[in-house]
Design a protein around this motif. Structure first.
Motif, PDB file in Angstrom:
ATOM      1  N   ASN B   6      -9.389  -3.850   7.449  1.00 19.11           N
ATOM      2  CA  ASN B   6      -8.021  -4.093   7.023  1.00 19.11           C
ATOM      3  C   ASN B   6      -7.229  -2.793   7.152  1.00 19.11           C
ATOM      4  O   ASN B   6      -7.437  -1.858   6.398  1.00 19.11           O
ATOM      5  CB  ASN B   6      -8.023  -4.587   5.568  1.00 19.11           C
ATOM      6  N   VAL B   7      -6.374  -2.754   8.146  1.00 18.71           N
ATOM      7  CA  VAL B   7      -5.562  -1.556   8.371  1.00 18.71           C
ATOM      8  C   VAL B   7      -4.176  -1.846   7.846  1.00 18.71           C
ATOM      9  O   VAL B   7      -3.582  -2.861   8.205  1.00 18.71           O
ATOM     10  CB  VAL B   7      -5.480  -1.237   9.875  1.00 18.71           C
ATOM     11  N   SER B   8      -3.672  -0.978   6.960  1.00 19.76           N
ATOM     12  CA  SER B   8      -2.327  -1.249   6.467  1.00 19.76           C
ATOM     13  C   SER B   8      -1.442  -0.020   6.591  1.00 19.76           C
ATOM     14  O   SER B   8      -1.867   1.100   6.337  1.00 19.76           O
ATOM     15  CB  SER B   8      -2.365  -1.731   5.017  1.00 19.76           C
ATOM     16  N   SER B   9      -0.240  -0.241   7.022  1.00 18.20           N
ATOM     17  CA  SER B   9       0.815   0.755   7.286  1.00 18.20           C
ATOM     18  C   SER B   9       0.260   2.064   7.844  1.00 18.20           C
ATOM     19  O   SER B   9       0.494   3.132   7.316  1.00 18.20           O
ATOM     20  CB  SER B   9       1.692   1.001   6.057  1.00 18.20           C
ATOM     21  N   LYS B  22       3.570   2.720  11.397  1.00 13.95           N
ATOM     22  CA  LYS B  22       3.383   1.609  10.468  1.00 13.95           C
ATOM     23  C   LYS B  22       2.811   0.367  11.144  1.00 13.95           C
ATOM     24  O   LYS B  22       3.545  -0.554  11.522  1.00 13.95           O
ATOM     25  CB  LYS B  22       4.715   1.260   9.806  1.00 13.95           C
ATOM     26  N   SER B  24      -0.163  -2.688  10.843  1.00 13.73           N
ATOM     27  CA  SER B  24      -1.158  -3.347   9.997  1.00 13.73           C
ATOM     28  C   SER B  24      -1.974  -4.313  10.852  1.00 13.73           C
ATOM     29  O   SER B  24      -1.407  -5.090  11.612  1.00 13.73           O
ATOM     30  CB  SER B  24      -0.476  -4.103   8.864  1.00 13.73           C
ATOM     31  N   LYS B  26      -5.558  -6.868  10.722  1.00 15.42           N
ATOM     32  CA  LYS B  26      -6.683  -7.448   9.977  1.00 15.42           C
ATOM     33  C   LYS B  26      -7.679  -8.003  10.984  1.00 15.42           C
ATOM     34  O   LYS B  26      -7.299  -8.720  11.912  1.00 15.42           O
ATOM     35  CB  LYS B  26      -6.201  -8.586   9.079  1.00 15.42           C
ATOM     36  N   THR B  46      -4.040   4.041  18.140  1.00 17.11           N
ATOM     37  CA  THR B  46      -4.504   3.236  17.015  1.00 17.11           C
ATOM     38  C   THR B  46      -6.029   3.216  16.962  1.00 17.11           C
ATOM     39  O   THR B  46      -6.634   3.489  15.921  1.00 17.11           O
ATOM     40  CB  THR B  46      -3.975   1.800  17.152  1.00 17.11           C
ATOM     41  N   GLY B  59      -1.469   5.904   5.669  1.00 19.96           N
ATOM     42  CA  GLY B  59      -1.944   4.537   5.812  1.00 19.96           C
ATOM     43  C   GLY B  59      -3.395   4.410   5.395  1.00 19.96           C
ATOM     44  O   GLY B  59      -4.096   5.396   5.195  1.00 19.96           O
ATOM     45  N   GLU B  60      -3.803   3.160   5.244  1.00 24.03           N
ATOM     46  CA  GLU B  60      -5.167   2.890   4.796  1.00 24.03           C
ATOM     47  C   GLU B  60      -5.947   2.195   5.895  1.00 24.03           C
ATOM     48  O   GLU B  60      -5.419   1.331   6.591  1.00 24.03           O
ATOM     49  CB  GLU B  60      -5.136   1.988   3.562  1.00 24.03           C
ATOM     50  N   ASN B  67     -12.244   2.838   2.038  1.00 18.92           N
ATOM     51  CA  ASN B  67     -11.156   3.435   2.815  1.00 18.92           C
ATOM     52  C   ASN B  67     -11.701   4.590   3.635  1.00 18.92           C
ATOM     53  O   ASN B  67     -12.119   5.610   3.106  1.00 18.92           O
ATOM     54  CB  ASN B  67     -10.050   3.932   1.873  1.00 18.92           C
ATOM     55  N   TYR B 208      -2.456  -8.925  18.744  1.00 15.70           N
ATOM     56  CA  TYR B 208      -1.302  -8.149  18.329  1.00 15.70           C
ATOM     57  C   TYR B 208      -0.637  -7.568  19.568  1.00 15.70           C
ATOM     58  O   TYR B 208      -1.311  -7.196  20.513  1.00 15.70           O
ATOM     59  CB  TYR B 208      -1.718  -6.993  17.420  1.00 15.70           C
TER      60      TYR B 208
END
Lengths: 247, 240, 301
Positions: B6-9, B22, B24, B26, B46, B59-60, B67, B208
């Motif tokens: 789960n990659v967020s921002s 930014k 995100s 999944k 990325t 970001g996470e 994490n 994506y």
């Protein structure tokens, strides 16, 4: 006309080209396709004099140029691009193009000592025009190493154009490009690069081949398996089996 | 169900500019997820941030509940998040067998393992005949197979592929993408960056689309495939 | 007024700058030479022999020593032009050590004014008295050094702006691509080596007459390594790069007495840090380009 007659080339025990003969017609774009490892890049390396041939003959407009060194071949008006892009990364875009023009000048002493960094130099104007042809006139002051991949590929072509070549050999000009980028490259080649020149294009991207090539040559395992009009060649069973795969 | 990754921002700053702004993502277990986009859109950045080759600026990146953002590459690969890099990066002076052994080094054994799992050789039958030839003698397609097999040697939970069909001929492209489907059927989760848009979307569960560092589209592979107008405006489909 | 110590430092900077420029020329053609000190030494010995033993005029001897160095560099380069990278570096190192070991055995003495003068192996070569015989002050000699350095810089400045300079940089970045452009790199590499040898020779000849005593040990590999490092620190984008390197090392580190004893440690650390932070030096190609643009705009306004 570029003519390859019974060219053989081995690296150690590996026979890359097995007595291959190809005629490349003048003034049109010929596509050269074939599976990975079939000898396409070796063929271009031979035609640009980077590798010597083991046997056979290379004719350019009827003159035997087999055995000529790469710098001699380029003086005859044959230029190439590279699959792994080769540009002078620590020069600006415009310097890259001027670098190609220097060698074009007569080999007189003054030719070498002529100022090239002078912005009023006529070469700068010519280089700027070539950049406009390749639609990258706004990048002239960037360092070549900072360009994105499609622009680097275009810079390679621009640099070749600076020599006003008779023959251009493209080695995977659309390598690593997305379909959209490939399409605009094909458009550029058709509009500004190919007219009046003999071109050979190695490419895996069928969109580019279909758009720019008037003749197609297919090789496999160092042998020619087909040559002719693209629509005919694409439908030959050997080509489908060796290269395109069954749909 | 909780996503495997789960990659967020996520933001990646590369050479003073934000290559990724930014994003995100999944990835659920057992899926093939693809990322497509133009050159310079931030796809490779990325992936490199996910495996710790570049440190993300913010970001996470949550992988199996942990994490891992900012971890070094060698620590991330030990969590069995394995990347097959663009351009393959084989060791040309080593044999195929030795190249494969370098793949399972990360499993924490001090000495290189001396055992190649039979199922890897079954997936890549052409490697079996060439185990003792030098990696530099492989053709582009074979080298890509070896790079994939080397990735599998690390027993990945999630395999990241960066442009696995770069420079390959149409038959090899089909073969490589076909292999990805086979691997998925065997239960492997795959995140793939690709430019053969149409063929990749066909095998993707979720996709994506990136454009200059931002996510501009996402959706199920087949949905995007039918939404041709939208995709065409960003990357184009090309002829299959 | 400038005292003699300061003048010695300044003249030292000038002479070593010539050596650094010679290493720089090879660096921009893409080769790392550990052997430029050999040409420095060849010219120092031959130039000093010419003035002291043969009584030749200074300028003729300067040209003689430098040309000899240039010819030697050309010969070595013609032999090694097909190899590059690490192998080239090793061969230059081997040649320079050959020269040094030869000088250790080389003896050629003559009686001048009742005094036995000339090189005598490891004991060195003393009594190079041209400066004293002609009543030239340290200040005047320093001016002479900087006149020659200035001429060299002017020449190189124009070469760098010319097609020749561009060909050097093309070869340095991608010899294969240069070939495909219709340029045979071999001739240019030899020419660059001759030019570099000649410029190192100018420095060497001046050095011998400045210190009046030379010995083979001066021309050891550390001198060559330093001259390389100057270009790498100062920058490979312009001929002024190596000068910055020399000024930093000799001007700052060697002449400030507090850190004099630790000079090698500080300098080594500086090289390491620079290679990490600015791999192509302070004035690298990009900064030089930006400076040039800024300068051009400023001049137009």
């Amino acid at each position: 006309m570029f003519e390859l007659i019974k060219i053989c080339k081995s690296f150690g025990n590996l026979r890359v080209l097995k007595s291959i003969s190809i005629k490349i017609k003048s003034g049109i774009v010929t596509g050269l396709i074939g599976p990975n490892g079939s000898g396409k890049t070796s063929l271009v390396n031979i035609m640009s004099g980077i590798y010597p041939i083991d046997s056979g003959q290379i004719l350019l407009d009827g003159n035997d140029i087999s055995g000529a060194k790469s710098y001699q071949i380029s003086r005859l008006g044959v230029f190439r691009t590279f699959q792994h892009i080769r540009i002078f990364e620590r020069m600006t875009v415009i310097e890259n193009i001027i670098s190609a023009m220097i060698s074009h000048e007569s080999f007189s002493f003054y030719g070498f000592l002529a100022q090239v960094r002078n912005p009023e130099d006529p070469k700068v104007n010519i280089a700027q025009n070539i950049l406009e042809i390749m639609e990258m006139e706004n990048d002239s002051n960037l360092f070549a190493g900072d360009l994105s991949l499609p622009k680097r590929r275009r810079l390679e072509i621009a640099r070749v154009l600076a020599r006003d070549p008779k023959v251009i050999l493209f080695d995977e000009p659309a390598g690593g490009m997305t379909p959209k980028e490939t399409e605009s490259l094909a458009h550029l080649i058709n509009k500004n690069v190919a007219p009046g020149r003999t071109c050979l294009v190695i490419e895996h991207k069928m969109d580019l081949i279909a758009k720019v090539c008037e003749e197609l040559c297919v090789i496999n395992h160092g042998e020619k398996i087909a040559q002719g009009d693209p629509s005919v060649v694409f439908n030959q069973p050997e080509v489908i089996e060796a290269y395109l795969g069954k749909v | 169900m909780k996503p495997l990754l789960n990659v967020s921002s996520l933001k990646v700053n590369y050479g003073g500019v934000y290559a990724v702004k930014k994003i995100s993502i999944k990835v659920y277990e057992g899926q093939i997820v693809s990322i497509t986009g133009a050159n310079g859109a931030g796809k490779s950045s990325t992936l490199n941030a996910l495996t710790g080759i570049y440190a993300p600026s913010s970001g996470e990146i949550v992988f199996r509940g942990e994490n891992i953002a900012g971890f070094h590459a060698h620590r991330i690969v030990k969590r069995r998040l394995v990347q097959v890099p663009e351009g393959r990066h084989l060791f040309p002076n080593l044999t195929v067998r030795e190249n494969l052994f370098t793949g399972n080094h990360c499993l924490g054994r001090f000495f290189l393992g001396k055992f190649i799992p039979e199922n890897i050789l079954n997936i890549f039958p052409m490697l079996r005949d060439r185990l003792d030839t030098s990696a530099s003698s492989l053709s582009g397609g074979q080298a890509q197979m070896l790079a994939l097999a080397r990735g599998l040697m690390a027993q990945p939970l999630l395999l990241l592929l960066d442009e696995p069909t770069l420079g390959l001929d149409p038959i090899m492209v089909k073969e490589v993408l076909n292999l990805l489907s086979i691997l998925r059927k065997q239960g492997l989760t795959i995140l793939v960056v690709e430019q053969n848009v149409r063929q990749t979307l066909e095998i993707s569960d979720y996709a994506y689309v990136l454009e200059s560092g931002r996510m501009v589209m996402e959706g199920r592979g087949t949905e995007l495939l039918n939404d041709s107008m939208l995709v065409k405006s960003y990357i184009g489909f090309g002829k299959s | 007024m400038l005292n003699d110590y300061l003048l010695t430092v300044i003249s030292n900077i000038g002479m070593i700058s010539l050596l650094a420029i010679s290493a720089y020329i090879l660096l921009i053609t893409g080769e790392i030479s550990f052997g430029q000190q050999a040409y420095f030494g060849i010219s120092a010995y031959s130039g000093a022999i010419a003035t002291t033993l043969w009584g030749w005029p200074f300028w003729v001897s300067l040209l003689f020593g430098s040309l000899l160095a240039g010819i030697a560099a050309g010969l070595v380069s013609a032999l090694t032009v097909r190899i590059s990278g690490l192998y080239f570096s090793i061969s230059t190192l081997a040649f320079s050590e050959m020269v040094r070991l030869f000088l250790l055995k080389f003896s050629y003495q003559k009686e001048i004014d009742g005094e036995l003068l000339g090189p005598n192996g490891a004991e060195g070569f003393g009594g190079i008295r041209w400066i004293f015989d002609n009543n030239i002050s340290v200040f005047q000699y320093t001016l002479l050094i900087y006149l020659i350095l200035f001429l060299v810089i002017i020449c190189l400045f124009f070469i760098e702006r010319s097609g020749l300079g561009m060909i050097f940089r093309m070869i340095g970045q991608d010899p294969m691509l240069t070939r495909v452009h219709g340029i045979n790199p071999v001739n240019y590499k030899v020419f660059a080596a001759v030019l570099a040898g000649f410029i190192a020779g100018l420095g060497g000849m001046l050095y011998a007459h400045s210190f009046t005593f030379i010995e083979p040990q001066i021309f050891n590999v550390m001198l060559g390594v330093h001259s390389l490092a100057y270009g790498l620190i100062g920058g490979l984008g312009t001929v002024f790069g190596p000068l910055i390197g020399v000024a930093l090392d000799i001007g700052l580190l060697e002449s400030i007495r507090v850190i004099h004893g630790y000079r090698m440690i500080v300098f080594g650390g500086l090289v390491a840090i620079m290679l990490i932070l600015m791999p192509r030096g302070i004035l690298d190609e990009k900064r030089v380009y930006r400076l040039r643009l800024a300068l051009r705009n400023w001049l137009h306004v």
